[in-house]
Design a protein around this motif. Structure first.
Motif, PDB file in Angstrom:
ATOM      1  N   GLN C 146      39.458  35.345  43.560  1.00  0.00           N
ATOM      2  CA  GLN C 146      38.231  36.309  43.533  1.00  0.00           C
ATOM      3  C   GLN C 146      37.653  36.598  41.802  1.00  0.00           C
ATOM      4  O   GLN C 146      36.557  36.143  41.914  1.00  0.00           O
ATOM      5  N   GLY C 147      38.666  36.728  41.123  1.00  0.00           N
ATOM      6  CA  GLY C 147      38.215  36.818  39.584  1.00  0.00           C
ATOM      7  C   GLY C 147      37.553  35.750  39.216  1.00  0.00           C
ATOM      8  O   GLY C 147      36.437  35.619  38.569  1.00  0.00           O
ATOM      9  N   MET C 149      36.072  33.403  40.775  1.00  0.00           N
ATOM     10  CA  MET C 149      34.614  33.164  41.506  1.00  0.00           C
ATOM     11  C   MET C 149      33.690  33.989  40.966  1.00  0.00           C
ATOM     12  O   MET C 149      32.566  33.652  40.863  1.00  0.00           O
ATOM     13  N   ARG C 150      34.052  35.456  40.553  1.00  0.00           N
ATOM     14  CA  ARG C 150      33.058  36.223  40.239  1.00  0.00           C
ATOM     15  C   ARG C 150      32.696  35.858  38.675  1.00  0.00           C
ATOM     16  O   ARG C 150      31.497  35.754  38.359  1.00  0.00           O
ATOM     17  N   ARG C 151      33.679  35.585  37.840  1.00  0.00           N
ATOM     18  CA  ARG C 151      33.463  35.382  36.603  1.00  0.00           C
ATOM     19  C   ARG C 151      32.539  33.952  36.299  1.00  0.00           C
ATOM     20  O   ARG C 151      31.643  34.087  35.440  1.00  0.00           O
ATOM     21  N   ARG C 153      30.434  33.016  38.572  1.00  0.00           N
ATOM     22  CA  ARG C 153      29.202  32.823  39.360  1.00  0.00           C
ATOM     23  C   ARG C 153      28.862  31.663  40.237  1.00  0.00           C
ATOM     24  O   ARG C 153      27.996  31.029  40.002  1.00  0.00           O
ATOM     25  N   VAL C 173      33.840  37.620  48.851  1.00  0.00           N
ATOM     26  CA  VAL C 173      33.256  37.596  47.429  1.00  0.00           C
ATOM     27  C   VAL C 173      32.288  36.483  47.291  1.00  0.00           C
ATOM     28  O   VAL C 173      31.213  36.664  46.697  1.00  0.00           O
ATOM     29  N   ASN C 176      29.114  37.609  48.930  1.00  0.00           N
ATOM     30  CA  ASN C 176      28.342  38.725  47.945  1.00  0.00           C
ATOM     31  C   ASN C 176      27.794  38.017  46.891  1.00  0.00           C
ATOM     32  O   ASN C 176      26.755  38.457  46.260  1.00  0.00           O
ATOM     33  N   LEU C 177      28.228  36.846  46.327  1.00  0.00           N
ATOM     34  CA  LEU C 177      27.614  36.291  45.373  1.00  0.00           C
ATOM     35  C   LEU C 177      26.344  35.443  45.920  1.00  0.00           C
ATOM     36  O   LEU C 177      25.524  34.727  45.068  1.00  0.00           O
TER      37      LEU C 177
END
Lengths: 213, 204, 259, 282
Positions: C146-147, C149-151, C153, C173, C176-177
């Protein structure tokens, strides 16, 4: 019913809350507790295997009963660690236990698993499609046609003739209903796990409701 | 060459003799022996996961941002093993440690999904197509078939939910199970034909 | 003396399957063409996802779940990984391949590196960041994934393999992105979450077929064709059985299959 | 930003809090919604109520503490019925943590039936490695499959109960507590299809609800005779054995959490379609 005075219960509750804090916001305590969990569960797997199986095999079977032939599987099992050797003449030996397990595993797949997961499933689908009870009749027809349609959805190397095209499509719909059912049951299951934790927190820890083990 | 051939021959000889002795009651002793050998050999290979895990985390010790977590993991792992070997898994201290860590954490970590599944219901389960709608409707009926409030609202809900579980779901899962069984058999056959050697890992 | 009691037909059925695989493989190796495998819509979705990531200048992430090397799903995922790696290398899109199984990680690394080198894009291959071992155990790895994927982007997510409870966490996730997500698994309990949050999902055997389609290895293709034959025979046997049960008595056929 | 857009951007933490609040609410102030008893719980009751003095039940605890809320109540209710009729219970575990779940269950049974003697009326064999090969070996010799020792490391040959349970075939019924693999996917081929069903013996699975769809084909085909699905079956079994416990008291919280999930599904879809309409207008 009152709040727990046991240190163990407080610590357990703390661990649980640390995990839930991670749901709200990723934080160091959450990560720490998570790493404790990974370490302890790996350790416990080792301890319980040694305690419940490896140790008695050596002490009882080999030393007491003199079944020295069991040294062979012990050696097979130990060969797996040769994979950590850098020496090419040694590290290939880790394939021997893999080959041993895959050999037996494949044999079981070909006999017992195939019988249970394939033959028994085929014969269970031999259902009469005419019945005096219209409900049973509909159910049986949906079942047989459903199984055939889903199977037909998974043909990849040939196309069905024009008229039979409806079957794969119907198969996909049937599968979607199945996945919906899977979703419904997953909700129950996941909520249960949360419920168990809440029962612990409210019961064993805070003493507001009845306790659970 | 022999580094691949010998393991391959072992898997064929063991596998085929296992099938044969399972079929002939006269020589079933061989199969019973292999069953036992399988158990013993897996029991003595139990450290493999812990070693891989340690290797990853010992390497992490050099990375400052991971240091504290990897140290914790290593201490937890080896602390548990040492305590278990001294006390056996029945020792009082071991039991307390175990009940304080594994029991709550296992459940707490998995129960996070309860939260995620709830937000997923809000964010991603959309009736974007006929298929997604079918899935959603089935999900709703099965959900309320599982809990008392369903029947309390309308007696038909559990009936429909049960039907969806028993008939269309069973049909779909049966076909998928059959396909998976055929696939598994084909994999086993490829092992015995020598076409499948990925289980032996890469390298020569 | 009962031989293969209750398993005789089981064994014969598998011998036939083995013979089919063997014969098809000989045919294919002697240069004869095998029946063509139909292209799955999911494969176009992979191209589309990588294309979108290229346009946006954001990375593509590839994950293959928690299966080991003994899992057929992991094996199938390798073909998809190779395809994705080649596409990313060709379009100079950043690829992040993540693994959380220690034994699978080196294989993935080898596949990606070779793909980049074969296309002459060895410079774009980053030995540290392209293929990553993120964590072990599903809890730790799900949060690490998850981290990541978010970092980073990510704009395209390819989740192909044996996924378990982490599915819910990672696909949400991705959704949401706003990433294009293509997923494939044979773990039926996780399929609803993939289907609902991914743009395209390869369901069960479709996933294996995709692997075979993309693979250069003729064993995978032969396997798929042989299984199609087996399924066709299964369909016929079930029809006969159901008709017998409807208009007569299927117990003889049942007993025969259980012989 | 329109209302629907704002709604769809709602912070996840609001949803998390709502879930916690309603579940805690229902646990502290239960509503007592009536629980209907399904056919499978009734079938389980009949199966275990038919135990006579001396009959042996084998329970495989193939789950951990995460599966326990779903499974433990069902299994305890089955054990309670067997012990009430003078039957005996032996447990094993294919998961390392399962042995501890068995200990919890036996501790509870001893509180309810203080006359039970370990090794005579019940025994915990503990975790044994090998998965499906353990089952296969136990069909030949249980003592060998267990490497001669029980969960506490004591020699098995000293226990009277093991004299009547030489192989798994001597057990009247086997229950598999199924949370994943190894579990029912191993017991069905190795035990049920190969032995129990051809010999007209029941095979019972008590599983966490996640497994319900996967196991469905085996229930219809009769390879699983009785299937207890999740905490719901646990609550039904608790009611049937007249011993209300955590499963019954949790069902209201389950109902409310399911309603929340349903409401969120509706809200999510409405806002999805409303936003789609708005963007089309523009």
């Amino acid at each position: 019913m009152q709040i727990s005075t046991s240190f163990a219960v407080w610590l357990t509750a703390g661990m649980t809350l640390a995990i839930y804090s991670g749901v709200y916001k990723e934080n160091p305590i959450y990560r720490l507790v998570e790493h404790i969990y990974v370490g302890v569960s790996a350790g416990n797997g080792i301890v319980s295997t040694i305690d419940n199986y490896a140790k008695p095999t050596i002490t009882i079977d080999i030393f007491q009963n003199g079944t020295y032939s069991y040294l062979i599987p012990i050696l097979i099992g130990l060969l797996v660690y040769t994979r950590f050797s850098k020496n090419r003449n040694i590290n290939w030996l880790n394939r021997i236990p893999l080959a041993f397990w895959v050999g037996i595993g494949s044999a079981v797949v070909l006999t017992k698993n195939f019988k249970a997961n394939f033959i028994s499933q085929v014969t269970a689908t031999f259902m009469p499609m005419i019945n005096n009870d219209p409900l049973i009749m509909v159910n049986n027809i949906v079942m047989v046609v459903g199984v055939l349609s889903v199977l037909s959805y998974f043909f990849f190397s040939f196309e069905l003739p024009k008229g039979l095209n409806v079957f794969p499509k119907f198969g996909r719909y049937i599968m979607m209903i199945g996945f919906g059912a899977a979703y419904g049951n997953t909700v129950l299951s996941r909520m249960s796990v949360l419920l168990g934790r809440l029962q612990f927190l409210l019961g064993n820890w805070l003493g507001i409701i009845e306790t659970r083990i | 060459m022999y580094r691949r051939t010998i393991p391959f021959i072992i898997s064929i000889v063991i596998g085929l003799s296992y099938i044969l002795s399972g079929a002939l009651p006269e020589i079933s002793a061989w199969k019973n022996l292999l069953d036992k050998w399988f158990q013993i050999s897996t029991a003595f290979a139990v450290l493999i996961g812990a070693i891989s895990l340690s290797m990853v985390h010992f390497r992490n010790l050099r990375r400052p941002e991971r240091l504290i977590y990897s140290t914790t993991l290593i201490i937890a792992l080896y602390g548990t093993v040492v305590l278990g070997l001294i006390q056996t898994s029945k020792g009082e201290l071991y039991q307390t440690w175990y009940n304080m860590t594994i029991v709550p954490l296992e459940a707490a970590i998995l129960s996070q999904i309860a939260f995620y599944i709830t937000t997923a219901a809000f964010r991603v389960l959309r009736m974007r197509s006929l298929e997604a709608s079918l899935m959603l409707i089935a999900a709703v009926f099965v959900m309320f078939y599982n809990v008392p409030v369903g029947a309390a609202v309308w007696q038909g809900i559990p009936v429909i939910g049960k039907w969806l579980m028993d008939i269309p779901n069973t049909a779909a899962m049966r076909a998928i199970t059959m396909g998976a069984a055929l696939g598994a058999s084909a994999t086993a056959i490829r092992v015995f034909l020598g076409l499948e050697r990925s289980y032996l890992g890469g390298g020569e | 003396m009962p031989i293969f009691e209750g398993q005789l037909i089981t064994m014969i059925a598998q011998l036939i399957l083995a013979a089919t695989i063997f014969a098809l493989l000989r045919r294919s190796r002697s240069g004869e063409r095998l029946p063509k495998i139909r292209r799955l819509a999911g494969l176009d979705a992979i191209d589309e996802a990588i294309g979108r990531a290229t346009e946006m200048g954001r990375p593509t992430i590839f994950g293959n779940g928690s299966g080991g090397l003994n899992s057929a799903q992991t094996i199938a995922s390798f073909s998809v990984l190779e395809y994705a790696a080649r596409s990313c290398a060709r379009y100079d899109t950043q690829l992040i391949a993540v693994s959380y199984v220690a034994s699978v990680y080196p294989v993935m690394e080898a596949i990606v590196r070779t793909s980049y080198l074969e296309l002459g894009k060895g410079d774009s291959y980053d030995p540290v960041n392209t293929v990553r071992f993120i964590a072990s155990g599903w809890g730790a790895s799900a949060s690490a994934l998850q981290g990541t994927m978010r970092r980073e982007r990510v704009a395209a997510c390819l989740f192909m393999g044996s996924y378990y409870a982490e599915t819910t966490m990672i696909t949400e996730v991705g959704a949401n992105l706003g990433a294009i997500q293509v997923a494939g698994t044979a773990n039926t309990a996780q399929l609803p979450f993939m289907i609902s949050s991914c743009d395209y999902t390869l369901i069960g055997e479709e996933f294996y077929a995709a692997g075979a389609y993309l693979s250069k290895d003729d064993v995978q293709k032969v396997n798929l064709v042989a299984l199609d034959y087996a399924k066709a025979i299964t369909v016929i046997v079930i029809i006969i059985g159901a008709l017998l049960a409807t208009f007569g008595d299927a117990s003889h056929l049942k007993n025969f299959l259980n012989y | 930003m329109s209302f629907w857009e704002k709604l769809s951007k709602m912070d996840n933490r609001i949803i998390y809090t709502a879930l916690l609040v309603i579940m805690i609410w229902a646990l502290i102030w239960p509503m007592g919604l009536p629980i209907q008893i399904g056919t499978s719980a009734k079938a389980a009751y009949e199966t275990f109520d038919s135990f006579e003095s001396g009959d042996i039940l084998y329970v495989s605890f193939d789950y951990d503490s995460a599966g326990a809320t779903d499974i433990q109540s069902s299994i305890e209710a089955c054990m309670r019925l067997v012990l009430k009729n003078g039957g005996r219970v032996v447990s094993g575990a294919l998961w390392p943590i399962g042995a501890q779940q068995a200990n919890y269950a036996f501790k509870k049974m001893q509180e309810e039936y203080p006359h039970l003697v370990e090794g005579v009326d019940f025994l915990n064999l503990g975790y044994k490695p090998g998965g499906q090969m353990y089952i296969e070996k136990a069909m030949d010799s249980l003592i060998e499959a267990c490497a001669n020792v029980d969960n506490e490391g004591r020699n098995l040959s000293q226990f009277p109960i093991m004299k009547d349970l030489v192989t798994l075939k001597d057990a009247k019924v086997v229950i598999c507590g199924n949370h994943g693999s190894p579990g029912a996917s191993e017991w069905v081929p190795m035990y049920a299809t190969a032995y129990a069903i051809p010999n007209n013996k029941p095979f019972v699975v008590a599983a966490s609800a996640v497994n319900a769809t996967i196991n469905a084909p085996f229930i219809q085909s009769g390879q699983i005779t009785v299937y207890l699905n999740g905490i719901r079956a646990g609550a039904e079994m608790e009611l049937l054995t007249e011993k209300k416990g955590t499963a019954v008291s949790g069902m209201d919280a389950q109902s409310l959490s399911h309603i929340l999930v349903f409401v969120l599904m509706i809200l999510g879809n409405v806002s999805y379609f409303m936003q789609k309409r708005e963007s089309r207008k523009q």
